[in-house]
Design an enzyme around this catalytic site. Structure first.
Site, mmCIF file in Angstrom:
data_model
loop_
_atom_site.group_PDB
_atom_site.id
_atom_site.type_symbol
_atom_site.label_atom_id
_atom_site.label_comp_id
_atom_site.label_asym_id
_atom_site.label_seq_id
_atom_site.Cartn_x
_atom_site.Cartn_y
_atom_site.Cartn_z
ATOM 1 N N GLU A 61 23.940 49.892 31.123
ATOM 2 C CA GLU A 61 24.761 49.549 29.945
ATOM 3 C C GLU A 61 24.671 48.046 29.683
ATOM 4 O OE1 GLU A 61 28.973 50.215 30.446
ATOM 5 O OE2 GLU A 61 29.327 50.080 28.288
ATOM 6 N N HIS A 119 36.543 58.083 27.883
ATOM 7 C CA HIS A 119 37.477 57.644 28.935
ATOM 8 C C HIS A 119 38.914 57.972 28.570
ATOM 9 C CE1 HIS A 119 34.498 55.285 31.296
ATOM 10 N NE2 HIS A 119 33.883 55.232 30.134
HETATM 11 N N1 LIG Z 1 31.875 51.452 28.356
HETATM 12 C C1 LIG Z 1 32.396 51.350 29.592
HETATM 13 N N2 LIG Z 1 31.631 50.877 30.596
HETATM 14 C C2 LIG Z 1 32.130 50.799 31.845
HETATM 15 N N3 LIG Z 1 33.399 51.144 32.185
HETATM 16 C C3 LIG Z 1 34.187 51.593 31.205
HETATM 17 C C4 LIG Z 1 33.736 51.718 29.879
HETATM 18 N N4 LIG Z 1 34.747 52.195 29.108
HETATM 19 C C5 LIG Z 1 35.787 52.371 29.920
HETATM 20 N N5 LIG Z 1 35.460 52.021 31.185
HETATM 21 C C6 LIG Z 1 36.407 52.080 32.277
HETATM 22 O O1 LIG Z 1 36.752 50.734 32.526
HETATM 23 C C7 LIG Z 1 37.327 50.719 33.805
HETATM 24 C C8 LIG Z 1 37.043 49.397 34.397
HETATM 25 C C9 LIG Z 1 38.051 49.105 35.468
HETATM 26 C C10 LIG Z 1 37.618 47.900 36.248
HETATM 27 O O2 LIG Z 1 36.550 47.394 36.007
HETATM 28 C C11 LIG Z 1 38.501 47.368 37.258
HETATM 29 C C12 LIG Z 1 38.138 46.203 37.921
HETATM 30 C C13 LIG Z 1 38.995 45.695 38.878
HETATM 31 C C14 LIG Z 1 40.209 46.306 39.180
HETATM 32 C C15 LIG Z 1 40.547 47.461 38.502
HETATM 33 C C16 LIG Z 1 41.863 48.151 38.772
HETATM 34 O O3 LIG Z 1 42.114 49.229 38.201
HETATM 35 O O4 LIG Z 1 42.650 47.616 39.545
HETATM 36 C C17 LIG Z 1 39.707 48.019 37.541
HETATM 37 C C18 LIG Z 1 36.734 51.874 34.590
HETATM 38 O O5 LIG Z 1 37.769 52.665 35.032
HETATM 39 C C19 LIG Z 1 35.896 52.625 33.569
HETATM 40 O O6 LIG Z 1 36.131 54.020 33.682
HETATM 41 ZN ZN LIG Z 2 31.964 54.590 29.545
#
Ligand SMILES: Nc1ncnc2c1ncn2[C@@H]1O[C@H](CCC(=O)c2cccc(C(=O)O)c2)[C@@H](O)[C@H]1O
Ligand SMILES: [Zn+2]
Length: 387
Positions: free
Chosen positions: A247, A63
């Protein structure tokens, strides 16, 4: 034990193509019996860390914001006094210790909040590429969540220009080829899905380097099927489908990603090991899993590395690729993930080279590019074993 971090200020070595270093007299002895046909000869241990460090690699699940180094994060935190993110890289190690997946997402978003200008985006992207090149990453598909940046006020056109400028600079200066995956932050709902699909398919906006479309964020309470219309639009626009699934939820999420989102690869897919029919399906259809071992431990998705299902994936014949996900946040890097895989699967150099070639084969790079990197892996491995 967390690997010590190279502070670029002290180790700003020029990026070089690592020649095969001399074989160490006695390297690290590796763990359990190998699962592959390449047996690790216990009487001639080779330093596999040195081999891995020079091994050309492709990374498919990593990411953008999650790859911001402690130096970059602390520099950005220092620019924004209102941020709760520590400015001291040492304090950051504790800050990047998570009690569960939800806690990880909260911390992740606090770092997203630091990326506020197109210059922040450009700097972050270029430095991520530099860190990759240091690990001999020849090709990477970097997952970017444009919705999270545009909704925080970064102009969409300036955002695209910033990542593209950095991509071209990285290829010219480091030789590392970057491509983009745009992912939907699923918990942000269908509004974020619509915005992400628009940014990924509008010819006036979509960046040249965009190859795939994903779905990230928490899985619990965020069912995959609702995103089918958006993945249909992305696939119709020529993008490849690579959602996270399995996951933090069960195998049904992986089935949904395959059936409703037409996934060509699965991000993590950890719970696939609970469903023999799913494992057989992934193996038969050659659908790769983007395995990120340390991530699964850091977010508590898997309790211990020894319990990680990667061994089951290999036994079932599922194509496995090794990735770092959010390396600085998880106190790891891609080389360390290969070392973890070597230990868990009992791999020698040839087994590791096969793993690296899995990553190349599962990528969306064009055929000549794939052949070039695969040849590099073979040449490097042969030279190492002959040295
Ligand atoms: N292992 C992972 N498994 C899953 N995802 C992963 C992992 N690692 C990184 N990410 C990233 O985490 C983000 C999460 C962003 C998110 O949940 C969210 C919720 C509400 C509002 C907003 C906002 O931006 O307003 C964002 C995602 O963009 C994703 O690309
Ligand atoms: Zn990821």
């Amino acid at each position: 034990m967390r690997p010590a971090y190279d502070d670029p200020r002290t180790t700003d070595q020029p990026i070089t193509r690592a020649p095969p270093p001399p074989r160490a007299a006695r390297g690290r002895r590796l763990g359990e019996e190998p699962l592959t046909e390449h047996l690790v000869d216990p009487d001639v241990p080779r330093d596999l860390h040195a081999f891995i460090a020079g091994l050309p690699k492709a990374e498919l699940h990593v990411h953008h914001v999650g790859s911001a180094s402690p130096r970059i994060v602390s520099e950005l935190a220092a620019r924004h006094a209102d941020s709760k993110v520590p400015t001291d890289p040492e304090a950051l190690v504790d800050y990047f210790t998570f009690t569960d997946f939800a806690h990880f997402i909260d911390v992740y978003l606090s770092v997203v909040d630091l990326i506020r200008t197109p210059e922040d985006v450009r700097l972050l992207t270029y430095e991520v590429a530099r860190d990759m090149a240091r690990q001999q990453v020849r090709y990477a598909e970097l997952t970017i969540t444009p919705f999270s940046s545009t909704r925080r006020g970064i102009d969409e056109g300036a955002f695209m220009d910033a990542i593209e400028d950095a991509r071209k600079a990285a290829e010219a200066e480091f030789g590392t080829v970057l491509r983009w995956c745009f992912d939907i932050p699923g918990e942000a709902g269908l509004e974020s899905a619509e915005e992400t699909a628009r940014l990924a398919t509008d010819d006036r906006l979509r960046p040249e380097g965009l190859v795939s479309f994903g779905l990230g964020g928490p899985e619990i309470g965020v069912a995959r099927p609702q995103f089918k219309p958006y993945f249909d639009r992305a696939i119709a626009a020529g993008l490849h489908s690579v959602p996270h699934a399995g996951e933090t939820t069960g195998p049904q999420t992986v089935w949904d990603a395959l059936i409703d989102l037409r996934a060509e690869r699965i991000g993590h897919g950890t719970s696939s090991a609970q469903d023999p029919k799913l494992l057989a399906h992934l193996a038969e259809r050659r659908i790769p899993l983007e395995v990120c071992p340390t991530s699964n431990i850091a977010t508590r998705a898997v309790r211990t590395l020894d319990e990680h299902p990667i061994k089951e994936f290999v036994r079932a014949g599922v194509p496995v690729t090794i990735n770092s996900d959010d390396p600085p946040m998880f106190g790891t890097d891609l080389n360390n993930e290969y070392a973890v895989a070597a230990r868990l699967l009992g791999l020698d150099e040839r087994g590791l080279a096969d793993l690296a070639k899995n990553g190349v084969e599962a990528s969306f790079l064009d055929a000549p590019g794939k052949a070039r990197i695969a040849d590099e892996i073979d040449t490097y491995t042969a030279a190492w074993l002959a040295s």
